[in-house]
Design an enzyme around this catalytic site. Structure first.
Site, PDB file in Angstrom:
ATOM      1  N   GLY A  71       2.088  10.962  -1.597  1.00  0.00           N
ATOM      2  CA  GLY A  71       0.716  10.485  -1.673  1.00  0.00           C
ATOM      3  C   GLY A  71       0.555   9.400  -2.704  1.00  0.00           C
ATOM      4  O   GLY A  71       1.537   8.869  -3.210  1.00  0.00           O
ATOM      5  N   ASN A  72      -0.688   9.063  -2.986  1.00  0.00           N
ATOM      6  CA  ASN A  72      -0.953   8.047  -4.014  1.00  0.00           C
ATOM      7  C   ASN A  72      -2.186   8.454  -4.810  1.00  0.00           C
ATOM      8  O   ASN A  72      -2.839   9.446  -4.493  1.00  0.00           O
ATOM      9  CB  ASN A  72      -1.119   6.662  -3.370  1.00  0.00           C
ATOM     10  CG  ASN A  72      -2.297   6.608  -2.424  1.00  0.00           C
ATOM     11  OD1 ASN A  72      -3.454   6.658  -2.827  1.00  0.00           O
ATOM     12  ND2 ASN A  72      -1.999   6.529  -1.127  1.00  0.00           N
TER      13      ASN A  72
END
Ligand code: C5P
Length: 243
Positions: free
Chosen positions: A29-30
């Protein structure tokens, strides 16, 4: 007060950041918080727009007055954005979309072994913004008159209907203007909001600063300030292109 210059306009905003599953419990993810995307949604509602937010993994209160469609992965975000874009006047891709995803999603949790860690092979995700731009380019090439916004009478889902204004976001650390202009052209969007990546401009902060690159026009500097102000500056430019 804000102008009601988006009254009757259908607007789609993608927000947050996508997650790509590795196995049932892990993902890539980020750090996108969704704050800028939700600020765009909130301010568009205030300016009279009918707003759909495609929200990727956001843990903030829903923006009042907007329809929220929740997604997790890039594939889900793409489906939701394309479905909502069919009769939209404006699409703003504020979401941080993963460029890559694990090539295989393990059905069972990957176990710790005594040997080497298993490598995670990545594969490319579709570029949703570029796809929107390309679809519009093709539609304009085959039916040059079809590109009127839905608010001006194109029925929902009509063949040849596409967003009149497409907005992308980008984070650039160097050669902001040159890299940004190339990206604007490559993605086929009308506006590219380039965030100045650097000190005090971390993910999850309430403030932002940006340079908005304009297809066929001069760049507009948006000074450091609340994300609502950056959003309003974007809507000013969008409204100008719609009228
Ligand atoms: O190429 P880059 O990731 O810098 O472009 C950022 C812009 O493109 C953002 O508007 C983002 O939402 C969009 N994007 C996308 N699909 C991807 C990667 C980025 O729509 N796979």
């Amino acid at each position: 007060g804000r102008p009601r210059d988006l009254a009757g306009r259908k607007v789609v905003v993608s927000a947050g950041g996508t997650r790509e599953a590795i196995d049932p419990v892990r993902y890539i993810g980020n750090r996108s918080s969704g704050l800028q995307g939700y600020a765009l949604a909130r301010t568009a509602v205030a300016r009279g727009a009918e707003v759909t937010v495609v929200a990727a993994n956001i843990s903030l209160a829903d923006p009042a007055g907007a329809k929220v469609v929740r997604v997790e992965s890039t594939a889900e975000l793409r489906e939701a954005v394309l479905a909502a874009s069919g009769d939209a006047d404006v699409v703003v891709m504020a979401a941080a979309v993963a460029d890559f995803r694990p090539a295989t999603r393990h059905d069972e949790k990957i176990k710790k072994t005594d040997g080497e860690p298993a490598p995670i092979h990545l594969t490319k995700n579709p570029d949703i913004l570029a796809e929107l731009g390309e679809r519009r380019r093709q539609a304009r090439a085959t039916a040059p008159d079809a590109g009127v916004p839905s608010g001006a009478g194109v029925p929902t889902g009509a063949e040849g209907a596409y967003p009149k204004v497409i907005v992308g976001f980008a984070a650039e650390t160097h050669d902001v203007l040159a890299n940004g202009q190339a990206k604007l052209a490559r993605k086929g969007c009308d506006l590219l909001v380039v965030n100045q990546v650097g000190e005090g401009l971390a993910f999850g902060t309430p403030d932002n600063a940006a340079t908005v690159l304009v297809a066929g026009g001069d760049p507009v500097e948006v000074p450091f300030g609340p994300k609502d102000d950056v959003a309003d500056a974007v809507w000013d430019l969008v409204a100008a292109r719609l009228s």
